[in-house]
Design a protein around this motif. Structure first.
Motif, PDB file in Angstrom:
ATOM      1  N   UNK A 112      42.617  43.442  42.323  1.00 26.60           N
ATOM      2  CA  UNK A 112      42.682  43.375  43.790  1.00 26.60           C
ATOM      3  C   UNK A 112      41.939  42.144  44.313  1.00 26.60           C
ATOM      4  N   UNK A 113      40.739  41.908  43.752  1.00 31.08           N
ATOM      5  CA  UNK A 113      39.955  40.737  44.172  1.00 31.08           C
ATOM      6  C   UNK A 113      40.693  39.435  43.860  1.00 31.08           C
ATOM      7  N   UNK A 167      27.281  40.031  46.236  1.00 33.16           N
ATOM      8  CA  UNK A 167      27.451  41.482  46.006  1.00 33.16           C
ATOM      9  C   UNK A 167      26.081  42.144  45.904  1.00 33.16           C
ATOM     10  N   UNK A 173      26.122  46.102  46.805  1.00 31.75           N
ATOM     11  CA  UNK A 173      27.336  46.691  46.226  1.00 31.75           C
ATOM     12  C   UNK A 173      27.038  46.956  44.743  1.00 31.75           C
ATOM     13  N   UNK A 219      51.424  41.727  44.949  1.00 31.72           N
ATOM     14  CA  UNK A 219      50.527  41.798  46.112  1.00 31.72           C
ATOM     15  C   UNK A 219      50.774  43.063  46.936  1.00 31.72           C
ATOM     16  N   UNK A 276      31.881  38.312  50.967  1.00 31.65           N
ATOM     17  CA  UNK A 276      31.614  37.909  49.579  1.00 31.65           C
ATOM     18  C   UNK A 276      32.813  37.171  48.987  1.00 31.65           C
ATOM     19  N   UNK A 277      34.011  37.769  49.110  1.00 30.75           N
ATOM     20  CA  UNK A 277      35.197  37.180  48.479  1.00 30.75           C
ATOM     21  C   UNK A 277      35.561  35.838  49.110  1.00 30.75           C
ATOM     22  N   UNK A 278      35.591  35.812  50.453  1.00 30.84           N
ATOM     23  CA  UNK A 278      36.019  34.593  51.129  1.00 30.84           C
ATOM     24  C   UNK A 278      34.931  33.532  51.062  1.00 30.84           C
ATOM     25  N   UNK A 289      37.258  36.774  40.007  1.00 33.87           N
ATOM     26  CA  UNK A 289      38.331  36.775  40.994  1.00 33.87           C
ATOM     27  C   UNK A 289      39.143  35.481  41.117  1.00 33.87           C
ATOM     28  N   UNK A 312      31.189  46.207  40.901  1.00 32.73           N
ATOM     29  CA  UNK A 312      31.822  45.363  41.919  1.00 32.73           C
ATOM     30  C   UNK A 312      31.475  43.895  41.654  1.00 32.73           C
ATOM     31  N   UNK A 350      41.373  33.878  24.075  1.00 31.35           N
ATOM     32  CA  UNK A 350      40.877  34.308  25.390  1.00 31.35           C
ATOM     33  C   UNK A 350      41.786  33.806  26.515  1.00 31.35           C
ATOM     34  N   UNK A 394      48.382  45.973  46.992  1.00 30.14           N
ATOM     35  CA  UNK A 394      47.203  46.072  47.865  1.00 30.14           C
ATOM     36  C   UNK A 394      47.262  47.320  48.733  1.00 30.14           C
ATOM     37  N   UNK A 426      34.030  40.974  40.856  1.00 29.30           N
ATOM     38  CA  UNK A 426      34.113  39.823  41.753  1.00 29.30           C
ATOM     39  C   UNK A 426      33.949  38.510  40.986  1.00 29.30           C
ATOM     40  N   UNK A 480      45.020  50.289  48.071  1.00 26.70           N
ATOM     41  CA  UNK A 480      43.556  50.145  48.141  1.00 26.70           C
ATOM     42  C   UNK A 480      43.019  50.083  49.558  1.00 26.70           C
ATOM     43  N   UNK A 539      45.958  38.326  34.261  1.00 33.15           N
ATOM     44  CA  UNK A 539      45.756  38.829  32.893  1.00 33.15           C
ATOM     45  C   UNK A 539      44.374  38.475  32.320  1.00 33.15           C
ATOM     46  N   UNK A 540      43.891  37.274  32.613  1.00 31.13           N
ATOM     47  CA  UNK A 540      42.567  36.871  32.121  1.00 31.13           C
ATOM     48  C   UNK A 540      41.479  37.637  32.863  1.00 31.13           C
ATOM     49  N   UNK A 585      43.873  39.077  43.719  1.00 28.75           N
ATOM     50  CA  UNK A 585      44.961  38.969  44.686  1.00 28.75           C
ATOM     51  C   UNK A 585      44.453  38.431  46.023  1.00 28.75           C
ATOM     52  N   UNK A 586      43.301  38.952  46.475  1.00 30.30           N
ATOM     53  CA  UNK A 586      42.752  38.522  47.764  1.00 30.30           C
ATOM     54  C   UNK A 586      42.308  37.053  47.701  1.00 30.30           C
ATOM     55  N   UNK A 587      41.643  36.684  46.598  1.00 31.70           N
ATOM     56  CA  UNK A 587      41.209  35.285  46.451  1.00 31.70           C
ATOM     57  C   UNK A 587      42.426  34.354  46.459  1.00 31.70           C
ATOM     58  N   UNK A 642      34.840  31.926  47.704  1.00 31.00           N
ATOM     59  CA  UNK A 642      36.030  31.078  47.532  1.00 31.00           C
ATOM     60  C   UNK A 642      35.865  29.747  48.254  1.00 31.00           C
ATOM     61  N   UNK A 701      45.668  33.846  28.354  1.00 30.87           N
ATOM     62  CA  UNK A 701      46.869  34.684  28.396  1.00 30.87           C
ATOM     63  C   UNK A 701      48.121  33.947  27.921  1.00 30.87           C
ATOM     64  N   UNK A 735      43.558  33.790  36.879  1.00 30.47           N
ATOM     65  CA  UNK A 735      44.835  34.476  36.867  1.00 30.47           C
ATOM     66  C   UNK A 735      44.681  35.922  36.339  1.00 30.47           C
ATOM     67  N   UNK A 763      39.450  51.743  50.200  1.00 30.91           N
ATOM     68  CA  UNK A 763      38.314  50.965  49.694  1.00 30.91           C
ATOM     69  C   UNK A 763      38.035  49.782  50.619  1.00 30.91           C
ATOM     70  N   UNK A 783      41.051  47.364  37.676  1.00 36.07           N
ATOM     71  CA  UNK A 783      41.921  47.521  38.846  1.00 36.07           C
ATOM     72  C   UNK A 783      41.329  46.808  40.063  1.00 36.07           C
ATOM     73  N   UNK A 784      40.005  46.963  40.222  1.00 37.09           N
ATOM     74  CA  UNK A 784      39.323  46.306  41.335  1.00 37.09           C
ATOM     75  C   UNK A 784      39.380  44.784  41.160  1.00 37.09           C
TER      76      UNK A 784
END
Lengths: 134, 226
Positions: free
Chosen positions: B149-150, B110, B115, A75, A95-97, B126, B119, A31, A78, B123, A81, B131-132, B152-154, A100, A33, B129, A84, B145-146
């Motif tokens: 992107x997440x 979410x 959402x 990057x 949600x993302x920030x 996110x 999604x 599991x 991006x 999320x 997208x 590949x995982x 990358x943003x994180x 984090x 990489x 890395x 979206x 794909x989404x």
């Protein structure tokens, strides 16, 4: 001149370990990489003194210094997208920030709290002649 | 090699070089090299009508050394192995608490924002890395794909604001800082925090690896419960 040969040789050696890591990861359906497997393999080889750190140091330092470069072309993806991100951008951003920030605070906070407690405990036990080990 | 590919490579190297110079001169989250060079490149590509598809061959060439560069993180890890072994317990608990909190809060938010389930699943992965993240997202019903992107943003967010946020939250211990960035912002965060110090970089690289293992083991059964 000799230095640049050495440099290329070191990076090639790191590349070989990476390929080996990929192979191990796929072969055993891990599991994890291939790049992380490769990192673990190199760490073990260094720790067991099979590979001397001097063999890879120069090349590794260069790659570490410019690690960010290799993420830039990815990057740039991006840009595909933008629609979206425009649609549900605000909710996604919160949600993302938000998650984090929560994750960062907890990881850093817990680790800092526990390690400062641990070193205090260790200092205290130095007096009673034995080290506390985990 | 065609002209567009050559142009893309020259553009990327130049943007990265310029961003690094600016980062030294004007230190700010906005000059974080991975962010600033990405923005410059996207603007130039959009301005000259080059699509991401046209850019892809150049991307393949330039990311060829990403694998070996990740493997190379074993070297700072080796140099800092004593600290790492000594702090194995705080590292384990920090990583576990942080990873679980990130996943749970991302999934709950979410849902709060209505959402989609896909999604939420994308999320959840996110912090790890790419590949995982792609593999695990697939396992739990996310969109790979989404998820990418997440991720990358994180990573970008962690690289740009992570060190500053940790300072604001009074996380000053270099070990805890590296652990926090590696756990939540994988390789992109690591690339940034390694500039702060070799210990931070080493711990961050190790945390990135450990978080990806932890996430791939735990998420497939945790996600359905959320």
């Amino acid at each position: 001149m000799k230095n640049s040969y050495l440099f290329v040789a070191q990076i090639s050696f790191l590349w070989l370990i990476y390929q080996f890591g990929l192979f191990i990861s796929e072969f055993f359906h891990l599991p994890v990489p291939g790049n992380v497997v490769g990192m673990i393999i190199l760490f073990l080889l260094l720790s067991l003194n099979i590979v001397k750190v001097g063999w890879v140091e120069k090349g590794a330092q260069f790659l570490n210094k410019h690690l960010a470069f290799f993420f830039v072309p990815i990057a740039v993806g991006l840009m595909t997208y933008t629609s979206l991100l425009k649609e549900s951008g605000l909710a996604l951003a919160v949600m993302l920030l938000g998650s984090s920030i929560i994750g960062m605070a907890l990881t850093g906070g817990v680790a800092q709290l526990l390690s400062s407690r641990h070193s205090k405990k260790e200092k205290g036990e130095d007096a009673s002649e034995h080290h506390h080990s985990i | 090699m065609n002209t567009i590919t050559l142009f893309s490579i020259v553009l990327t190297v130049a943007a990265y070089g310029l961003a690094r110079l600016l980062a030294v001169r004007f230190s700010s989250p906005l000059t974080t090299p991975v962010f600033l060079s990405t923005v410059m490149i996207i603007l130039v590509l959009a301005g000259s009508g080059i699509t991401y598809q046209d850019y892809t061959p150049a991307k393949e060439i330039m990311t060829y050394l990403l694998g070996p560069a990740t493997v190379a993180l074993a070297v700072p890890l080796y140099h800092n192995r004593d600290v790492l072994l000594k702090k194995a317990a705080p590292a384990f608990w920090g990583l576990t608490a942080g990873t679980l909190a990130t996943v749970v809060s991302a999934v709950w938010m979410t849902k709060m924002f209505h959402l989609t389930e896909a999604t939420a699943a994308s999320a959840a992965v996110k912090s790890v890395t790419t590949p995982v993240a792609i593999e695990v997202a697939r396992m739990i019903g996310g969109d790979p794909a989404l998820a990418a992107i997440f991720v990358m943003i994180a990573g970008m967010f962690g690289a740009m604001f992570g060190p500053w946020l940790l300072t604001v939250m009074k996380v000053t211990d270099p070990f805890a800082r590296g652990l926090s960035i590696g756990t939540t912002a994988h390789g992109i965060g690591t690339a940034q925090i390694v500039q702060e110090g070799s210990l931070q970089g080493a711990v961050s690289g190790a945390a990135m690896g450990a978080a990806s293992i932890f996430t791939s083991l735990v998420l497939p059964w945790l996600f359905p419960l959320l």
